[in-house]
Write an enzyme that holds these catalytic residues in place. Structure first.
Site, PDB file in Angstrom:
ATOM      1  N   GLY A  41      78.446  74.307   8.963  1.00 48.63           N
ATOM      2  CA  GLY A  41      78.197  75.732   9.045  1.00 48.63           C
ATOM      3  C   GLY A  41      78.523  76.502  10.228  1.00 48.63           C
ATOM      4  N   LEU A  44      76.160  82.730  10.469  1.00 52.61           N
ATOM      5  CA  LEU A  44      75.140  83.218  11.636  1.00 52.61           C
ATOM      6  C   LEU A  44      74.402  82.126  12.116  1.00 52.61           C
ATOM      7  CD1 LEU A  44      74.412  86.810  10.756  1.00 52.61           C
ATOM      8  CD2 LEU A  44      76.046  85.938  12.352  1.00 52.61           C
ATOM      9  N   ALA A  45      73.661  81.140  11.305  1.00 49.96           N
ATOM     10  CA  ALA A  45      72.831  80.237  11.751  1.00 49.96           C
ATOM     11  C   ALA A  45      73.696  79.069  12.522  1.00 49.96           C
ATOM     12  CB  ALA A  45      72.171  79.571  10.388  1.00 49.96           C
ATOM     13  N   GLY A  46      74.626  78.681  11.688  1.00 48.51           N
ATOM     14  CA  GLY A  46      75.732  77.494  12.288  1.00 48.51           C
ATOM     15  C   GLY A  46      76.120  77.926  13.590  1.00 48.51           C
ATOM     16  N   ARG A 338      62.306  94.014  -2.683  1.00 45.15           N
ATOM     17  CA  ARG A 338      63.262  93.926  -3.901  1.00 45.15           C
ATOM     18  C   ARG A 338      62.671  93.479  -5.007  1.00 45.15           C
ATOM     19  NH1 ARG A 338      67.822  91.356   0.448  1.00 45.15           N
ATOM     20  NH2 ARG A 338      68.144  93.202   1.421  1.00 45.15           N
ATOM     21  N   HIS A 409      70.947  87.281  -5.532  1.00 41.30           N
ATOM     22  CA  HIS A 409      71.531  87.613  -4.249  1.00 41.30           C
ATOM     23  C   HIS A 409      71.204  86.386  -3.138  1.00 41.30           C
ATOM     24  CE1 HIS A 409      72.442  90.197  -0.843  1.00 41.30           C
ATOM     25  NE2 HIS A 409      71.436  90.136  -0.354  1.00 41.30           N
ATOM     26  N   GLU A 433      69.752  80.101   5.567  1.00 42.51           N
ATOM     27  CA  GLU A 433      69.504  80.328   4.303  1.00 42.51           C
ATOM     28  C   GLU A 433      69.364  78.870   3.543  1.00 42.51           C
ATOM     29  OE1 GLU A 433      71.894  83.306   2.400  1.00 42.51           O
ATOM     30  OE2 GLU A 433      71.103  82.653   0.161  1.00 42.51           O
ATOM     31  N   ARG A 443      62.060  87.512   0.099  1.00 45.47           N
ATOM     32  CA  ARG A 443      62.607  88.044   1.383  1.00 45.47           C
ATOM     33  C   ARG A 443      62.760  89.555   1.553  1.00 45.47           C
ATOM     34  NH1 ARG A 443      67.813  89.375   3.716  1.00 45.47           N
ATOM     35  NH2 ARG A 443      68.715  88.825   1.898  1.00 45.47           N
TER      36      ARG A 443
HETATM   37  C1  LIG Z   1      76.379  90.935  -0.276  1.00 52.65           C
HETATM   38  C2  LIG Z   1      75.489  90.541   0.889  1.00 52.65           C
HETATM   39  C3  LIG Z   1      74.868  91.497   1.833  1.00 52.65           C
HETATM   40  C4  LIG Z   1      73.847  90.819   2.674  1.00 52.65           C
HETATM   41  N1  LIG Z   1      73.338  91.610   3.474  1.00 52.65           N
HETATM   42  C5  LIG Z   1      72.319  91.285   4.522  1.00 52.65           C
HETATM   43  C6  LIG Z   1      71.882  92.224   5.389  1.00 52.65           C
HETATM   44  O1  LIG Z   1      72.303  93.296   5.545  1.00 52.65           O
HETATM   45  N2  LIG Z   1      70.742  91.943   6.244  1.00 52.65           N
HETATM   46  C7  LIG Z   1      70.129  90.551   6.050  1.00 52.65           C
HETATM   47  O2  LIG Z   1      69.484  90.181   6.824  1.00 52.65           O
HETATM   48  N3  LIG Z   1      70.845  89.606   5.153  1.00 52.65           N
HETATM   49  C8  LIG Z   1      71.938  89.885   4.373  1.00 52.65           C
HETATM   50  N4  LIG Z   1      72.375  89.193   3.615  1.00 52.65           N
HETATM   51  C9  LIG Z   1      71.941  87.756   3.430  1.00 52.65           C
HETATM   52  C10 LIG Z   1      72.561  87.111   4.300  1.00 52.65           C
HETATM   53  O3  LIG Z   1      74.057  87.525   4.544  1.00 52.65           O
HETATM   54  C11 LIG Z   1      72.776  85.389   4.428  1.00 52.65           C
HETATM   55  O4  LIG Z   1      71.537  85.222   4.060  1.00 52.65           O
HETATM   56  C12 LIG Z   1      73.067  84.814   5.822  1.00 52.65           C
HETATM   57  O5  LIG Z   1      74.189  85.501   6.100  1.00 52.65           O
HETATM   58  C13 LIG Z   1      73.254  83.327   5.604  1.00 52.65           C
HETATM   59  O6  LIG Z   1      73.680  82.779   6.774  1.00 52.65           O
HETATM   60  P1  LIG Z   1      73.851  81.164   6.905  1.00 52.65           P
HETATM   61  O7  LIG Z   1      74.457  81.099   8.276  1.00 52.65           O
HETATM   62  O8  LIG Z   1      72.777  80.609   6.701  1.00 52.65           O
HETATM   63  O9  LIG Z   1      74.865  80.751   5.751  1.00 52.65           O
HETATM   64  P2  LIG Z   1      76.190  81.471   5.511  1.00 52.65           P
HETATM   65  O10 LIG Z   1      76.773  82.645   6.265  1.00 52.65           O
HETATM   66  O11 LIG Z   1      76.417  81.438   4.079  1.00 52.65           O
HETATM   67  O12 LIG Z   1      77.337  80.206   6.096  1.00 52.65           O
HETATM   68  C14 LIG Z   1      77.579  78.911   5.432  1.00 52.65           C
HETATM   69  C15 LIG Z   1      78.285  78.075   6.299  1.00 52.65           C
HETATM   70  O13 LIG Z   1      78.299  76.887   5.607  1.00 52.65           O
HETATM   71  C16 LIG Z   1      79.521  76.265   5.489  1.00 52.65           C
HETATM   72  N5  LIG Z   1      79.363  75.583   4.344  1.00 52.65           N
HETATM   73  C17 LIG Z   1      78.761  75.712   3.218  1.00 52.65           C
HETATM   74  N6  LIG Z   1      79.026  74.611   2.288  1.00 52.65           N
HETATM   75  C18 LIG Z   1      79.675  73.630   2.950  1.00 52.65           C
HETATM   76  C19 LIG Z   1      80.285  72.613   2.360  1.00 52.65           C
HETATM   77  N7  LIG Z   1      80.089  72.057   1.254  1.00 52.65           N
HETATM   78  N8  LIG Z   1      81.172  72.019   3.276  1.00 52.65           N
HETATM   79  C20 LIG Z   1      81.267  72.340   4.707  1.00 52.65           C
HETATM   80  N9  LIG Z   1      80.825  73.536   5.138  1.00 52.65           N
HETATM   81  C21 LIG Z   1      79.886  74.162   4.079  1.00 52.65           C
HETATM   82  C22 LIG Z   1      80.513  77.547   5.172  1.00 52.65           C
HETATM   83  O14 LIG Z   1      82.006  77.188   5.529  1.00 52.65           O
HETATM   84  C23 LIG Z   1      79.731  78.580   6.368  1.00 52.65           C
HETATM   85  O15 LIG Z   1      80.357  78.378   7.628  1.00 52.65           O
HETATM   86  C24 LIG Z   1      73.531  89.559   2.577  1.00 52.65           C
HETATM   87  C25 LIG Z   1      73.698  88.598   1.567  1.00 52.65           C
HETATM   88  C26 LIG Z   1      74.819  89.176   0.843  1.00 52.65           C
HETATM   89  C27 LIG Z   1      75.464  88.193  -0.383  1.00 52.65           C
END
Ligand SMILES: Cc1cc2nc3c(=O)[nH]c(=O)nc-3n(C[C@H](O)[C@H](O)[C@H](O)COP(=O)(O)OP(=O)(O)OC[C@H]3O[C@@H](n4cnc5c(N)ncnc54)[C@H](O)[C@@H]3O)c2cc1C
Length: 646
Positions: A41, A44-46, A338, A409, A433, A443
């Site tokens: 990933g 942001l987290a990864g 929400r 969402h 997430e 959330r």
């Molecule tokens: C339209 C929208 C707007 C949002 N706005 C906000 C906001 O304003 N404020 C807020 O706090 N939150 C917001 N959120 C929620 C927030 O964006 C997400 O919860 C957060 O960005 C998730 O981050 P993450 O790093 O956990 O995962 P993600 O950003 O989803 O990253 C997942 C990573 O894992 C990798 N991955 C996934 N599956 C695989 C696989 N099978 N093999 C290899 N790699 C894989 C992907 O390539 C990616 O790099 C919003 C969500 C949406 C949908």
């Protein structure tokens, strides 16, 4: 057999994290470079985790399925990120952010984790400012804040409607620096297909190169999953099309408990569904509720006339508009959380007051804000969102109110993790997430970015050392160990099985049908009958999938249908677990609304006596009932009460 131990540190709530840091084990610099960490990933987290761990001296391998880490779904986040800086001087504090988050999650989150989240929130802003994130500023230069749902203070930092993009560019630059230094090896266009355990510990992953089709084995001393949420189980959602639950599901099948899978978030302000051939929904950020007012016509005949195209919203007089959130929740108004806002929209539409051609829409109106602030201020705050709306709907939201409706969402559920963010598999972590940890049953807006960055920048760097300190004598793995060879073969067998079905129906057609079952029965309103229907229908659909799906092309080439097929196969199992979890949780809480359990006013009614626990499910084999384990939630710093936003 899984044993849940949350490993919450001793001490007062406010001291736990400090105590933890003071006493956690460390890995010395010369040993760090002997340790490999896999981070899946680059959201942001990864990206935050990979960059931080590499900066600390570990050897990091970082994976994503996109062509660039910058395309992770986090880039879509619009509205902002919370922190308890109290810049507006409106009474915010670490405790208040902690309290709002636990209350917003309807008292189904683990207090200690949430407190830590609130505690490190301010460091995130400092870190991001240091990276050069262009947060909005006030005239005097201080960072600006706006309000999000479920809080009576303004604590949301933002960069127009592109906060996720800007934060991700910051994390990406930190990551790129480590790539250049050789500390992070980046593997883009890789699809994770399984986890490899050696002697019970996570030691690697199997991936498919999405461009060549080659299957690869990658090893490490620990594996960190930051693979995002599984909202796409519903087919239509605001998530990126590629967002998937597969890595989480692979972890579940290899012994990681899956927590609260039925807790998904339905966001109130999305552009309504407009047809059968739609494959994606678009979010209109919650930030719009700072200034937009939500309403439907007071009179049913007006709503009908609007639906039939005989009346325009602008023709409805002020006194004939029902600002139902302001009416029902005067204290929080349009900024209720929400889950509350979504249910209220559904209630109005179900009662016949919905607008749009389908009747499944309500208005989000900026007329008053434009009058009060002027169009240019509204444009400066939300311009890109208005533009996006106009492009999709072909209507000018400066002149006609936007139409919105709730949509899937976010997933609060995810892999169960302890205080260290470790799953029930030693050495396997889940961040962002992908884990279940901080948001309980609902959330709050702008808290996902906060959690992802907290996990990546500020939590895992400490907690992973506590585990790796005992691993410094474990030599590097080669990827040729029998465990790797075996899992690789299993992955290939499954892929060949999929390819050999040679049926008649597309992968998408199954996904769409699953989404329909999920939305109808495991969606905004859930009841026993519907959940039992889902539990009966999903296995049937799954069987049909495994007998009749058609995947064109081959395995050793670029094949997006094969990629999707694997994910839908996993969704077809995950969806069933979600229904099972929702059926088990015979109470309403947050986004999980069991129609049998509501107050006289139609609010979610919790049952703390029987359900104040995290439901953690253990995989027991295909088509075998999973086992439920309960992590009893203890509330020491916050008193359990009925949520009230009136
Ligand atoms: C339209 C929208 C707007 C949002 N706005 C906000 C906001 O304003 N404020 C807020 O706090 N939150 C917001 N959120 C929620 C927030 O964006 C997400 O919860 C957060 O960005 C998730 O981050 P993450 O790093 O956990 O995962 P993600 O950003 O989803 O990253 C997942 C990573 O894992 C990798 N991955 C996934 N599956 C695989 C696989 N099978 N093999 C290899 N790699 C894989 C992907 O390539 C990616 O790099 C919003 C969500 C949406 C949908």
């Amino acid at each position: 057999m899984i044993k849940l131990d949350a490993k919450i540190p001793e001490g007062q709530m406010a001291d736990k994290w400090t105590n933890y840091i003071d006493h956690a084990k460390l890995v010395n610099p010369s040993n760090k470079r002997k340790l490999d960490i896999i981070v899946v990933g680059t959201g942001l987290a990864g990206a935050a985790a990979a960059a931080s761990l590499a900066e600390m001296g570990y050897e990091v391998k970082n994976f994503c399925y996109q062509d660039s880490p910058r395309r992770a779904h986090s880039i879509a986040a619009q509205g902002g990120i919370n922190a308890a800086k109290n810049y507006p001087n409106d009474g915010d504090s670490v405790y208040r952010l902690f309290y709002d988050t636990v209350k917003g999650g309807d008292y189904r989150a683990r207090e200690a984790n949430v407190y830590r989240l609130a505690e490190v929130s301010n460091s995130i802003i400092d870190q991001c400012v240091a990276q050069g994130i262009p947060f909005a500023r006030e005239y005097g230069g201080l960072l600006d804040n706006r309000s999000f749902g479920g809080a009576q203070v303004s604590r949301t930092f933002y960069a127009r409607g592109q906060t996720g993009q800007q934060l991700l560019l910051g994390a990406y630059s930190a990551l790129s620096r480590q790539v250049k230094k050789g500390k992070v090896k980046l593997y883009t266009r890789r699809d994770m297909l399984d986890i490899v355990k050696i002697d019970g510990r996570a030691r690697g992953i199997i991936v498919r190169n999405l461009v060549t089709g080659e299957i690869e084995k990658h090893s490490g001393h620990a594996v960190v999953l930051a693979t995002g949420g599984y909202g796409n189980v519903f087919y239509l959602s605001t998530n990126a099309m590629g967002s998937n639950g597969s890595p989480v599901w692979q972890a579940y099948k290899r012994g990681a408990a899956m927590a609260n899978p039925c807790f998904v978030q339905i966001h109130p302000t999305c552009i309504p569904v407009h047809g059968d051939f739609q494959s994606k929904l678009t979010l209109m950020s919650e930030s719009l509720r700072n200034d937009g007012r939500i309403w439907v016509p007071k009179k049913k005949e007006d709503a009908i006339a609007i639906r039939e195209g005989k009346l325009k919203p602008t023709q409805i007089k002020e006194e004939d508009r029902d600002y139902y959130l302001e009416r029902r929740y005067p204290a929080f108004g349009n900024l209720v959380p929400r889950d509350v806002a979504s249910r209220a929209a559904k209630e109005r539409c179900d009662a016949g007051y919905g607008v749009g051609t389908t009747g499944l829409a309500v208005y989000l109106d900026f007329e008053e804000a434009i009058g009060r602030l002027g169009k240019s201020v509204v444009e400066a705050r939300y311009g890109n969102l208005f533009q996006m709306y106009e492009k999709i709907v072909d209507d000018n939201p400066y002149e006609t109110p936007m139409m919105i409706y709730p949509a899937i969402h976010y997933s609060m559920g995810g892999l169960w993790v302890d205080y260290n963010l470790m799953t029930t598999v030693p050495g396997l972590y889940a961040l962002g997430e992908a884990n279940f940890s901080d948001h309980g049953a609902n959330r709050l807006g702008a808290s996902a970015l906060m959690q992802g960055l907290a996990d990546g920048y500020f939590v895992i760097p400490y907690t992973i050392a506590d585990y790796l300190a005992d691993q410094i004598h474990v030599p590097r793995f080669t990827g040729d160990e029998p465990e790797f060879v075996q899992v690789e073969q299993e992955v290939k067998d499954r892929m060949n099985k999929l390819m050999n079905i040679k049926g008649t129906k597309s992968v998408d057609s199954f996904h769409k049908r699953l989404g329909h079952i999920m939305w109808e029965n495991v969606g905004m309103g859930r009841n026993e009958e519907g959940l039992r229907t889902a539990l009966a229908e999903i296995p049937k659909l799954r069987e049909e999938f495994w007998n009749d799906v058609r995947i064109p092309g081959g395995t050793e080439e670029y094949n997006p249908e094969l990629e999707k097929a694997g994910r839908v196969a996993d969704f077809l199992e995950l969806g069933e677990l979600m229904a099972r979890d929702a059926l088990n949780r015979n109470e309403s809480c947050g986004g999980h609304f069991r129609e049998e359990s509501q107050t006289e006013e139609g609010e979610a009614k919790r049952d703390d006596e029987n359900f104040a626990y995290v439901a953690a499910w253990e995989y027991k084999g295909d088509n075998v009932e999973p086992e439920l384990h309960k992590e009893q939630l203890k509330f020491e710093a916050i008193k359990l009460v009925q949520r009230n936003y009136k």
